[in-house]
Design a protein around this motif. Structure first.
Motif, mmCIF file in Angstrom:
data_model
loop_
_atom_site.group_PDB
_atom_site.id
_atom_site.type_symbol
_atom_site.label_atom_id
_atom_site.label_comp_id
_atom_site.label_asym_id
_atom_site.label_seq_id
_atom_site.Cartn_x
_atom_site.Cartn_y
_atom_site.Cartn_z
ATOM 1 N N ILE A 186 0.939 -1.006 0.134
ATOM 2 C CA ILE A 186 -0.189 0.035 0.072
ATOM 3 C C ILE A 186 0.915 0.906 -0.443
ATOM 4 N N VAL A 187 0.581 2.262 -1.158
ATOM 5 C CA VAL A 187 1.993 3.631 -1.242
ATOM 6 C C VAL A 187 1.662 4.244 -0.634
ATOM 7 N N SER A 188 -0.308 4.350 -1.584
ATOM 8 C CA SER A 188 -0.465 6.356 -0.881
ATOM 9 C C SER A 188 -2.290 5.899 -0.346
ATOM 10 N N ILE A 189 -2.680 7.082 0.166
ATOM 11 C CA ILE A 189 -4.492 6.463 1.066
ATOM 12 C C ILE A 189 -5.158 8.260 0.794
ATOM 13 N N ASP A 190 -6.068 7.601 0.968
ATOM 14 C CA ASP A 190 -6.303 9.362 0.886
ATOM 15 C C ASP A 190 -7.937 9.263 0.884
ATOM 16 N N VAL A 191 -8.645 10.152 1.881
ATOM 17 C CA VAL A 191 -10.047 10.200 2.238
ATOM 18 C C VAL A 191 -11.059 11.167 0.964
ATOM 19 N N GLY A 192 -12.019 10.306 0.609
ATOM 20 C CA GLY A 192 -13.021 11.400 -0.399
ATOM 21 C C GLY A 192 -13.957 12.236 0.471
ATOM 22 N N PRO A 193 -14.289 13.362 -0.708
ATOM 23 C CA PRO A 193 -15.024 13.662 0.388
ATOM 24 C C PRO A 193 -16.813 13.492 0.903
ATOM 25 N N ASP A 194 -16.859 12.520 0.440
ATOM 26 C CA ASP A 194 -18.500 11.760 1.426
ATOM 27 C C ASP A 194 -17.426 10.845 2.356
ATOM 28 N N GLY A 195 -16.117 10.903 3.281
ATOM 29 C CA GLY A 195 -15.141 10.863 4.195
ATOM 30 C C GLY A 195 -15.435 8.804 3.327
ATOM 31 N N ARG A 196 -15.797 8.349 2.564
ATOM 32 C CA ARG A 196 -14.040 6.995 2.220
ATOM 33 C C ARG A 196 -12.587 7.480 1.837
ATOM 34 N N LEU A 197 -12.302 5.926 2.233
ATOM 35 C CA LEU A 197 -11.178 6.163 2.289
ATOM 36 C C LEU A 197 -10.507 5.537 1.032
ATOM 37 N N TRP A 198 -9.770 5.796 0.330
ATOM 38 C CA TRP A 198 -9.500 4.805 -0.667
ATOM 39 C C TRP A 198 -7.399 4.906 -0.747
#
Length: 211
Positions: A186-198
């Motif tokens: 896993i090299v990158s993560i971020d949270v979208g505007p709906d609060g879900r984690l990618w």
């Protein structure tokens, strides 16, 4: 050859944005963009115009350190401060660069992980550190994994930690279940505007919607 910008319809390349082909890190916020390269050239975009200046930081030799030090990396906190890791950690308040370190310690062998609102995260050996936006309050967490990225939302913090994603909600870290993902870095993560984690992974490449 430059910096790429997506306007919703296509990509534009700003070739005048970089002083070399060795750009290593970019951050953007509030209509500003900053890019740093391996030679200490800091590019800034504001008002549809790029400016480039060479950073002169005490104890940093951009040419000699290029082969032995980690690539320079940038981050930005919610207060507008720009942060740089290169042979230590530096904070730019809009006028001056200041070396930042825990009391009585140095951070010569440190790597940037990222920023989450009012904190900056970095890894030094097997220790994950975070520092407040004013550079005064420090926390340290022992870590067996290499931490590649950090994200936060609603009091939760997530770490891209090797083959795992770790989550904290105020006390300790717990691994998230990644059903069907298999052994991937896993090299990158971020949270979208709906609060879900990618999360983005590699070996082989994969994009994951965590929750």
């Amino acid at each position: 050859e430059g910096v790429l910008r997506w306007n919703g319809r296509g990509w534009r390349c700003y070739r005048e944005a970089v002083a070399s082909r060795d750009a290593s890190s970019i951050v953007a916020a509030g209509g500003h963009v900053w890019v740093i390269d391996l030679w200490g050239n800091l590019s800034e975009f504001v008002g549809e115009r790029w400016t480039i200046r060479k950073l002169d930081l005490p104890g940093v030799n951009w040419r000699e350190d290029r082969e032995k030090a980690p690539w320079p990396e940038l981050a930005r906190t919610a207060d507008g401060a720009l942060w740089l890791v290169r042979c230590g950690m530096w904070r730019f308040d809009g006028a001056h660069w200041t070396a930042i370190a825990p009391p009585g310690q140095s951070l010569r062998e440190v790597r940037m992980v990222g920023a989450t609102g009012d904190r900056v995260w970095l890894q030094e050996g097997k220790t994950l550190r975070s520092v407040s936006a004013d550079g005064k309050a420090w926390n340290a967490f022992p870590m067996e994994d290499d931490i590649h990225a950090v994200a936060s939302a609603d009091g939760h913090i997530w770490l891209a930690a090797g083959e795992r994603i770790l989550e904290s909600h105020g006390a300790g870290w717990r691994p998230l279940e990644l059903a069907g993902v298999g052994r991937r870095m896993i090299v990158s993560i971020d949270v979208g505007p709906d609060g879900r984690l990618w999360a983005a992974g590699t070996f082989p490449r994969i994009l994951i919607l965590v929750g």
